[in-house]
Design a protein around this motif. Sequence first.
Motif, PDB file in Angstrom:
ATOM      1  N   ASN A 102       0.803  -1.225   0.000  1.00 23.40           N
ATOM      2  CA  ASN A 102       0.000   0.000   0.000  1.00 23.40           C
ATOM      3  C   ASN A 102       0.841   1.283   0.000  1.00 23.40           C
ATOM      4  N   LEU A 103       2.150   1.164  -0.191  1.00 26.56           N
ATOM      5  CA  LEU A 103       3.014   2.339  -0.161  1.00 26.56           C
ATOM      6  C   LEU A 103       3.179   2.938  -1.549  1.00 26.56           C
ATOM      7  N   SER A 104       3.213   4.259  -1.598  1.00 30.38           N
ATOM      8  CA  SER A 104       3.500   4.961  -2.844  1.00 30.38           C
ATOM      9  C   SER A 104       5.010   4.896  -3.098  1.00 30.38           C
ATOM     10  N   PRO A 105       5.474   5.226  -4.319  1.00 30.24           N
ATOM     11  CA  PRO A 105       6.920   5.236  -4.577  1.00 30.24           C
ATOM     12  C   PRO A 105       7.690   6.113  -3.609  1.00 30.24           C
ATOM     13  N   GLU A 106       7.143   7.264  -3.257  1.00 32.26           N
ATOM     14  CA  GLU A 106       7.836   8.158  -2.334  1.00 32.26           C
ATOM     15  C   GLU A 106       7.886   7.575  -0.924  1.00 32.26           C
ATOM     16  N   GLU A 107       6.824   6.874  -0.535  1.00 32.01           N
ATOM     17  CA  GLU A 107       6.806   6.220   0.772  1.00 32.01           C
ATOM     18  C   GLU A 107       7.761   5.032   0.807  1.00 32.01           C
ATOM     19  N   GLN A 108       7.898   4.335  -0.313  1.00 27.10           N
ATOM     20  CA  GLN A 108       8.865   3.245  -0.390  1.00 27.10           C
ATOM     21  C   GLN A 108      10.283   3.763  -0.228  1.00 27.10           C
ATOM     22  N   LEU A 109      10.551   4.941  -0.792  1.00 24.83           N
ATOM     23  CA  LEU A 109      11.875   5.544  -0.670  1.00 24.83           C
ATOM     24  C   LEU A 109      12.256   5.761   0.789  1.00 24.83           C
ATOM     25  N   GLU A 110      11.286   6.100   1.622  1.00 27.57           N
ATOM     26  CA  GLU A 110      11.545   6.405   3.032  1.00 27.57           C
ATOM     27  C   GLU A 110      11.411   5.196   3.938  1.00 27.57           C
TER      28      GLU A 110
END
Length: 424
Positions: free
Chosen positions: A174-182
């Motif tokens: 359920n993570l967006s690409p930007e959330e995956q980055l963090e």
Amino acid sequence: MVLESSKWVMFIVGWLFKNVSCNSVAQKIYVELNNTVPCVRLLNATHQIGCQSSISGDTGVMHVLESEADLEWPLSKGPNPPYMVLLESSLFTKSIMMKMKNASSRVAGVVVVPKTSPPEFSPHTTCPNENTGRSKLVREIQVSNFSYFCLPMRRYYESFYDNAAHLNLTYPSNLSPEEQLEFVTDTAKSLTEVATAVACALFKQAGGNNSQVNKINADPKTVTQMLYGFLVRSNNSWFQAVMAPELKDILQPNPPQYYVGVAKSSHQANALTYLVQYLLANLTGTATNLTQSQCKKPDELPNESTYLYSYLWVQGVVPPNSTQRESFCIRTAVRLVKAVSPAFDLGDYVSKEYSTWTKSQWKFIKARIFLVASRDLEMLADLRRGSGRVVHIATGHILCQYQGRCPLQLRQGTQQPRILIASY
């Protein structure tokens, strides 16, 4: 009744021509194969390995090889040679390749798909390779921690398979690409521990004070962002911020290409080299107040020197509630140096001390799949020119309904997919 039937025939003809005009075979027939890595030929003074394509490219009927027993079709039984053999990496063996080499008149080329991977593979004999001068460094590190890093996580150390999947780099769905980055993954946590151990060992080898060793700790957030940028998606907010504006196009929604070969240009490095350069500059350099023009000519300023530092103008971040990036100049000790073997400077092309391998490759190479027209398609094309019969119209209508695409879709079983490898 005759007139009514004619109206229906005219309606079908009009429907067919309307759809034909906007669904040409040329638009539907080719499928470009992206993110391909061509095989090249490596040479030195006495030997050569690798492969090549014909100067005008190679074309063959696509044949999917599911086992070594399937070789009989492209090598002897198949009625339409030459064939372009498509196989998974598990079948990319010397035995299979030699059989196809010996029947080269019937095999136009080979396409390897890395869908499956061996249990382990690495160009190094051990992990890490004790022959590279790291045995002394390893002894400085806690052996148990380093072994845990090498064996379970790096089965494909510095090989093609050393990727996100084999490093168990996973993210919640359920993570967006930007959330995956963090998101700090378990892999990042383990690598952070290893990075800390390596840094401490290097610090002590460099003569550092033992009392300061405990203050050295790698940052798990930095590690997880690097893993994401290099193994998942290079086009992310962090990499965008640290890159030069003129290099932003090298960032892609996928990992960068890791293949490093002979330079195609004497003035330009490859994308991966620039990524590493600018990332190291960001992590080890210092942000300055220099303007963009000053950043290009820092020697004109009293307290700056290109002899000691290099200066890079980077994009910077986009502040909240803004659409403009805050670009700035970084002062860094990171520099680019051409990786040229001393053997070529010395003219010693048979040197046993320095590398003398060179590479032969095309300036540009691409591959695409296309379909050869079947008899059914030729009949429909005749109809478009006005020489068809009503039965062809009905056939085209039924075919469209069956395939669910366009009237010119080829009937399954009569089409012959081919792969074209083009070189320039």
